[in-house]
Design a protein around this motif. Sequence first.
Motif, mmCIF file in Angstrom:
data_model
loop_
_atom_site.group_PDB
_atom_site.id
_atom_site.type_symbol
_atom_site.label_atom_id
_atom_site.label_comp_id
_atom_site.label_asym_id
_atom_site.label_seq_id
_atom_site.Cartn_x
_atom_site.Cartn_y
_atom_site.Cartn_z
ATOM 1 N N THR A 89 3.888 2.142 5.767
ATOM 2 C CA THR A 89 2.690 3.073 5.641
ATOM 3 C C THR A 89 2.018 2.250 5.215
ATOM 4 O O THR A 89 1.953 0.659 4.330
ATOM 5 N N VAL A 90 1.162 1.521 5.932
ATOM 6 C CA VAL A 90 0.073 0.471 5.925
ATOM 7 C C VAL A 90 -1.393 0.514 5.445
ATOM 8 O O VAL A 90 -1.959 2.011 6.099
ATOM 9 N N GLU A 91 -1.318 -0.045 4.344
ATOM 10 C CA GLU A 91 -2.894 0.660 3.774
ATOM 11 C C GLU A 91 -3.925 0.162 4.880
ATOM 12 O O GLU A 91 -4.212 -0.831 5.674
ATOM 13 N N PRO A 92 -4.855 1.253 4.957
ATOM 14 C CA PRO A 92 -5.914 1.144 6.245
ATOM 15 C C PRO A 92 -7.029 -0.445 6.088
ATOM 16 O O PRO A 92 -7.435 -0.742 6.463
ATOM 17 N N GLU A 93 -7.394 -0.652 4.982
ATOM 18 C CA GLU A 93 -8.112 -1.553 5.044
ATOM 19 C C GLU A 93 -7.527 -3.539 4.989
ATOM 20 O O GLU A 93 -8.301 -3.823 4.656
ATOM 21 N N ARG A 94 -6.319 -3.339 4.561
ATOM 22 C CA ARG A 94 -6.032 -4.382 5.405
ATOM 23 C C ARG A 94 -4.647 -4.399 6.730
ATOM 24 O O ARG A 94 -4.500 -3.686 6.689
ATOM 25 N N ALA A 95 -4.763 -6.138 7.373
ATOM 26 C CA ALA A 95 -4.465 -6.157 8.349
ATOM 27 C C ALA A 95 -3.219 -6.565 8.439
ATOM 28 O O ALA A 95 -2.812 -7.103 7.128
ATOM 29 N N VAL A 96 -2.466 -6.156 9.217
ATOM 30 C CA VAL A 96 -0.725 -5.557 9.252
ATOM 31 C C VAL A 96 -0.414 -6.493 10.562
ATOM 32 O O VAL A 96 -0.963 -6.408 11.522
ATOM 33 N N GLN A 97 0.834 -7.346 10.457
ATOM 34 C CA GLN A 97 1.125 -7.948 11.702
ATOM 35 C C GLN A 97 2.815 -7.896 11.576
ATOM 36 O O GLN A 97 3.050 -8.710 9.993
ATOM 37 N N ILE A 98 3.848 -7.207 12.162
ATOM 38 C CA ILE A 98 4.548 -6.869 12.399
ATOM 39 C C ILE A 98 5.450 -8.071 12.862
ATOM 40 O O ILE A 98 5.600 -8.073 14.440
ATOM 41 N N ASP A 99 6.462 -8.917 12.855
ATOM 42 C CA ASP A 99 6.602 -10.522 13.821
ATOM 43 C C ASP A 99 7.903 -9.409 14.199
ATOM 44 O O ASP A 99 8.664 -10.021 15.366
ATOM 45 N N ARG A 100 8.559 -9.496 13.060
ATOM 46 C CA ARG A 100 9.965 -9.433 13.578
ATOM 47 C C ARG A 100 10.774 -8.004 12.178
ATOM 48 O O ARG A 100 10.461 -7.279 10.872
ATOM 49 N N PHE A 101 11.293 -6.673 13.055
ATOM 50 C CA PHE A 101 12.160 -5.569 11.934
ATOM 51 C C PHE A 101 13.432 -5.315 13.096
ATOM 52 O O PHE A 101 13.855 -5.127 14.722
#
Length: 98
Positions: A14-26
């Motif tokens: 779940t990602v908050e729409p007002e924040r930028a998110v970068q997933i480098d690794r899962f």
Amino acid sequence: MPTERRAFRYAKFTVEPERAVQIDRFQAEVVEYPVKETGKFECSDSTVNKIWDASRLTLRSCMRDYYEDGVKRDRVLRPGDLRVEALVNYYVFGHQRL
């Protein structure tokens, strides 16, 4: 971060729409009991074949140094389930040490 083994089928983020998110690794690691499949099953009904495959994979996921009940739930020993798991194991994997 928990160090005990966990099981899941899906991961939800779940990602908050007002924040930028970068997933480098899962990363997830498949941990299975070291057995070879010796028994096979196949029939003309594709649904039954899918049930067989799911059951075989579930049994393998529940094999540790003992048989677990429900790797996604309570992960405890249940004598009734243990008997069924052992009998299926003998047919599918032919493994008798457990």
